[in-house]
Write a protein that holds these residues in place. Structure first.
Motif, PDB file in Angstrom:
ATOM      1  N   GLY A 401      38.957  44.114  46.337  1.00  0.00           N
ATOM      2  CA  GLY A 401      40.324  44.072  46.846  1.00  0.00           C
ATOM      3  C   GLY A 401      41.139  42.896  46.387  1.00  0.00           C
ATOM      4  N   LYS A 402      40.709  42.209  45.341  1.00  0.00           N
ATOM      5  CA  LYS A 402      41.414  41.009  44.886  1.00  0.00           C
ATOM      6  C   LYS A 402      42.166  41.222  43.576  1.00  0.00           C
ATOM      7  N   GLY A 403      42.048  42.403  43.015  1.00  0.00           N
ATOM      8  CA  GLY A 403      42.667  42.640  41.719  1.00  0.00           C
ATOM      9  C   GLY A 403      44.074  43.191  41.842  1.00  0.00           C
ATOM     10  N   GLN A 404      44.646  43.512  40.694  1.00  0.00           N
ATOM     11  CA  GLN A 404      45.989  44.053  40.620  1.00  0.00           C
ATOM     12  C   GLN A 404      46.000  45.485  41.140  1.00  0.00           C
ATOM     13  N   ALA A 405      47.037  45.836  41.893  1.00  0.00           N
ATOM     14  CA  ALA A 405      47.165  47.189  42.416  1.00  0.00           C
ATOM     15  C   ALA A 405      47.351  48.182  41.272  1.00  0.00           C
ATOM     16  N   ILE A 406      46.747  49.367  41.426  1.00  0.00           N
ATOM     17  CA  ILE A 406      46.889  50.415  40.421  1.00  0.00           C
ATOM     18  C   ILE A 406      48.164  51.189  40.732  1.00  0.00           C
ATOM     19  N   VAL A 407      49.257  50.779  40.121  1.00  0.00           N
ATOM     20  CA  VAL A 407      50.564  51.375  40.358  1.00  0.00           C
ATOM     21  C   VAL A 407      51.220  51.653  39.016  1.00  0.00           C
ATOM     22  N   LYS A 408      51.835  52.828  38.900  1.00  0.00           N
ATOM     23  CA  LYS A 408      52.521  53.154  37.654  1.00  0.00           C
ATOM     24  C   LYS A 408      53.618  52.138  37.367  1.00  0.00           C
ATOM     25  N   GLY A 409      53.748  51.779  36.095  1.00  0.00           N
ATOM     26  CA  GLY A 409      54.762  50.811  35.695  1.00  0.00           C
ATOM     27  C   GLY A 409      54.164  49.790  34.758  1.00  0.00           C
ATOM     28  N   GLY A 410      55.014  48.987  34.138  1.00  0.00           N
ATOM     29  CA  GLY A 410      54.539  47.978  33.197  1.00  0.00           C
ATOM     30  C   GLY A 410      55.272  46.666  33.360  1.00  0.00           C
ATOM     31  N   ARG A 411      54.730  45.635  32.751  1.00  0.00           N
ATOM     32  CA  ARG A 411      55.348  44.316  32.757  1.00  0.00           C
ATOM     33  C   ARG A 411      55.204  43.721  31.358  1.00  0.00           C
ATOM     34  N   GLU A 412      56.179  42.943  30.984  1.00  0.00           N
ATOM     35  CA  GLU A 412      56.137  42.325  29.663  1.00  0.00           C
ATOM     36  C   GLU A 412      55.257  41.091  29.706  1.00  0.00           C
ATOM     37  N   CYS A 413      54.456  40.919  28.663  1.00  0.00           N
ATOM     38  CA  CYS A 413      53.566  39.763  28.608  1.00  0.00           C
ATOM     39  C   CYS A 413      53.237  39.429  27.157  1.00  0.00           C
ATOM     40  N   ASP A 414      52.689  38.252  26.968  1.00  0.00           N
ATOM     41  CA  ASP A 414      52.219  37.806  25.657  1.00  0.00           C
ATOM     42  C   ASP A 414      50.744  38.170  25.559  1.00  0.00           C
ATOM     43  N   ALA A 415      50.363  38.898  24.533  1.00  0.00           N
ATOM     44  CA  ALA A 415      48.994  39.397  24.463  1.00  0.00           C
ATOM     45  C   ALA A 415      48.566  39.584  23.011  1.00  0.00           C
ATOM     46  N   THR A 416      47.278  39.878  22.848  1.00  0.00           N
ATOM     47  CA  THR A 416      46.701  40.131  21.526  1.00  0.00           C
ATOM     48  C   THR A 416      46.046  41.501  21.524  1.00  0.00           C
ATOM     49  N   VAL A 417      46.318  42.267  20.479  1.00  0.00           N
ATOM     50  CA  VAL A 417      45.830  43.643  20.375  1.00  0.00           C
ATOM     51  C   VAL A 417      44.907  43.762  19.170  1.00  0.00           C
ATOM     52  N   LEU A 418      43.823  44.510  19.337  1.00  0.00           N
ATOM     53  CA  LEU A 418      42.827  44.722  18.280  1.00  0.00           C
ATOM     54  C   LEU A 418      42.632  46.213  18.044  1.00  0.00           C
ATOM     55  N   ARG A 523      54.645  39.775  22.012  1.00  0.00           N
ATOM     56  CA  ARG A 523      55.120  40.316  23.287  1.00  0.00           C
ATOM     57  C   ARG A 523      54.935  41.837  23.290  1.00  0.00           C
ATOM     58  N   LEU A 524      54.553  42.354  24.459  1.00  0.00           N
ATOM     59  CA  LEU A 524      54.379  43.793  24.625  1.00  0.00           C
ATOM     60  C   LEU A 524      54.525  44.138  26.101  1.00  0.00           C
ATOM     61  N   VAL A 525      54.469  45.401  26.423  1.00  0.00           N
ATOM     62  CA  VAL A 525      54.509  45.872  27.815  1.00  0.00           C
ATOM     63  C   VAL A 525      53.145  46.448  28.161  1.00  0.00           C
ATOM     64  N   ALA A 526      52.556  45.956  29.255  1.00  0.00           N
ATOM     65  CA  ALA A 526      51.233  46.411  29.692  1.00  0.00           C
ATOM     66  C   ALA A 526      51.325  46.954  31.109  1.00  0.00           C
ATOM     67  N   GLY A 527      50.566  48.005  31.379  1.00  0.00           N
ATOM     68  CA  GLY A 527      50.557  48.554  32.733  1.00  0.00           C
ATOM     69  C   GLY A 527      49.915  49.921  32.781  1.00  0.00           C
ATOM     70  N   TYR A 528      49.885  50.494  33.997  1.00  0.00           N
ATOM     71  CA  TYR A 528      49.333  51.834  34.191  1.00  0.00           C
ATOM     72  C   TYR A 528      50.421  52.847  33.849  1.00  0.00           C
ATOM     73  N   MET A 529      50.138  53.705  32.904  1.00  0.00           N
ATOM     74  CA  MET A 529      51.126  54.670  32.420  1.00  0.00           C
ATOM     75  C   MET A 529      50.507  56.057  32.382  1.00  0.00           C
ATOM     76  N   GLY A 530      51.377  57.045  32.500  1.00  0.00           N
ATOM     77  CA  GLY A 530      50.932  58.429  32.478  1.00  0.00           C
ATOM     78  C   GLY A 530      51.426  59.174  33.693  1.00  0.00           C
ATOM     79  N   ALA A 531      50.688  60.177  34.121  1.00  0.00           N
ATOM     80  CA  ALA A 531      51.014  60.967  35.305  1.00  0.00           C
ATOM     81  C   ALA A 531      50.191  60.467  36.477  1.00  0.00           C
TER      82      ALA A 531
END
Length: 607
Positions: A401-418, A523-531
């Protein structure tokens, strides 16, 4: 009549008289909030209206918990629904918006549901809606909370509605009157009054022997159920055992909802099925004493109690003897059990009270075990679902119960993608002995890659054919400047892992796998996406697209990183400048580097 919540029961001897503060984010069932004074000090009145009334009741929303506890929320002309405490119907669910929806009664007397632009939407009968007129029986879904809309349910006679009413309609808890007295209480047993079984050689009284036998019989009958999470089965069996041991006419078990702290009726049993619609009426004073003091209570000739002098319904029942016992286990009160007799005064004695108390203790321990089993199953299910794409330490945070809520939507952040994929995979597939060989290859291949991603605290985004996509720095609370180094060091370990994999394949006479890896930072947008029925934690943006293009430039057994990635790790890795390359979707060329090794790793190997 409005519902009045019972405060959460503390684990101490006497719980506090006020509800503890509610966290701003939790996943508890909905609670109706209003300014009405409590009808009974600590107990809700679990009936909307008397059964003998022929007037239509108000419309309401009905919520049934996973344990079978039913909560009703009476609708006013205007109702607000959401996660924020100011709402008239508050839904304690992380997937619910603070101001999620409203239900208003229009000029035609219809109830109109309007979504307020909620993040995860409002659903009626599995269809997402913006504005809809509710009909009786509609299933409403807010976040993960499903409630049923009931409109103008008219109370009818027992003959017309036999066996159809809910448990709530059969049980009433009356408020204490001004002339409250304990004159009708014949005997009480406190929580610590139960003695241990005596050794057989020390028992001289046959009644003691019978009582101990009955306790063992009760424990045996309940133990035959085994471990179950079905509270309906468990509590029905508990009342069956009580009726087999005691001359009871009616029995009810009420449970304290572990999330809302409300005492709600769960299971009812009657010896005479023809009397199924008669109310079982309890005194709030007795109920509160039973819960707060953890006291088992024997009531003799309850109809003579001045407390019930104004309650014609209980007098009409002719209750001559009753027992109320708390369900206590592990220093926690889980509810109460009430049984009564309408046949004769003094139907129960102190020995019967001791027996019912022992049975209640067994039932309470079974409830505790059932809730523990459900939690273990839920945690395992949640852990299994999250472990598919989140690193283990993040999974444990979310399970606890300490993590981020699973809610649709995204937030902008600085990240690295592989990105990584296999060079020449199409020709390798054509040369393979069949589909099964390719499936086995990919399973073995991805198994190694995923372990490396999680070891470096990365998020596994998805598999795309023979390609893998992962990212770092995208989990809220996990942001730090080191995400780029974790990604690059993970990329190098991916390369080394596939080198070992290829050595094994060559030794077996199989074709080696040529894997290329590309890494990009920005910079990118990360979050839970879909239906709502299928969400994925993913990332989108130009940074992601460029990472994919950089991967396309990598040769077999090569890790290629972009200029933005290189600048952040230049002092920690050995890299070779490869020049400027033109990639699809970019007007200007992209500077790229080959990551060769970590500087520390080179020192360790004498390079």
């Amino acid at each position: 009549m409005h519902n009045t919540p019972l405060p959460n029961l503390a684990r101490g001897k006497r719980p506090a008289q006020t509800s503890p503060p509610v966290p701003s984010e939790d996943t508890r069932p909905p609670v109706r909030t209003n300014n009405d004074p409590a009808v009974a000090a600590k107990v809700i009145v679990p009936k909307l209206q008397g059964r003998d009334s022929i007037a239509p009741t108000k419309a309401r929303l009905v919520y049934t918990s996973v344990e079978g506890l039913e909560n009703e929320f009476v609708l006013d002309d205007k109702n607000t629904i959401g996660r924020h405490p100011k709402n008239s119907i508050r839904l304690h669910d992380r997937e619910v918006s603070k101001e999620h929806a409203i239900i208003d009664r229009n000029g035609k007397g219809e109830y109109q549901l309007i979504d307020l632009g909620s993040s995860n939407g409002t659903f009626v009968n599995d269809r997402r809606v913006k504005d809809v007129i509710l009909r009786d029986g509609d299933a409403l879904l807010f976040g993960s909370m499903e409630l049923t809309f009931r409109e103008n349910a008219v109370a009818v006679s027992a003959a017309d509605d036999r066996g159809k009413s809910s448990v709530r309609d059969q049980v009433t808890i009356l408020p204490a009157g001004p002339a409250a007295t304990a004159a009708h209480i014949h005997a009480t047993l406190d929580d610590a009054s139960e003695g241990d079984f005596l050794p057989g050689i020390e028992i001289a009284d046959v009644d003691v022997l019978r009582r101990d036998y009955d306790k063992l019989r009760a424990a045996h009958e309940l133990s035959r159920l085994g471990l179950t999470i079905d509270f309906g089965v468990l509590l029905s069996r508990t009342l069956d055992v009580a009726f087999s041991l005691l001359p009871a006419d009616n029995g009810v078990i009420l449970l304290v909802d572990p999330d809302t702290g409300v005492l709600l009726p769960h299971t009812v049993k009657r010896r005479e099925t023809a009397n199924n619609q008669a109310e079982i009426v309890l005194s709030s004073t007795i109920v509160n004493q039973c819960i707060n003091d953890r006291t088992s209570i024997l009531l003799s000739d309850a109809v003579l109690d001045p407390r019930f002098s104004g309650a014609q319904s209980i007098i009409a029942q002719g209750i001559r003897s009753a027992m109320v016992v708390p369900l206590v286990a592990n220093n926690t009160v889980y509810g109460i059990m009430h049984i009564d007799s309408r046949q004769r005064i003094g139907a129960f004695g102190e020995k019967d009270l001791q027996l019912l108390k022992a049975l209640a203790g067994q039932a309470a321990q079974s409830i505790a075990n059932s809730r523990l089993l459900r939690k273990v199953e839920d945690d395992a299910k949640t852990r299994g679902q999250l472990s598919r794409f989140l690193p283990p330490h993040v999974v444990e945070q979310m399970v606890n119960g300490k993590g981020q809520a699973i809610v649709k939507g995204g937030r902008e952040c600085d990240a690295t993608v592989l990105f990584s994929d296999i060079r020449g995979f199409t020709s390798m597939s054509e040369a393979a002995g069949g589909p099964h060989e390719i499936v086995n290859l990919l399973n073995d291949y991805f198994e190694r890659l995923v372990e490396v991603v999680f070891q470096h605290h990365g998020v596994l985004d998805k598999f795309i054919g023979d390609a893998l996509m992962a990212h770092w720095g995208t989990i809220q609370g996990e942001e730090n400047d080191d995400h780029t180094f974790l990604a690059v060091s993970g990329a190098l370990m991916l390369r080394d892992s596939i080198r070992e994999f290829n050595q094994e394949r060559v030794a077996e006479g199989l074709q080696p796998v040529g894997m290329g890896v590309g890494v990009n930072t920005g910079r990118l947008v990360a979050g839970y996406m879909g239906a709502k029925r299928r969400l994925e934690y993913t990332v989108i943006g130009d940074t992601v697209n460029t990472a994919s293009r950089v991967c396309g430039l990598a040769q077999p057994d090569q890790v290629v990183i972009s200029e933005s990635t290189y600048q952040r790790v230049a002092d920690r890795i050995e890299a070779r400048y490869l020049g400027v390359r033109q990639v699809k979707g970019k007007e200007q060329g992209v500077k790229i580097y080959e990551a060769v090794a970590l500087l520390g790793a080179m020192s360790d190997t004498g390079s």
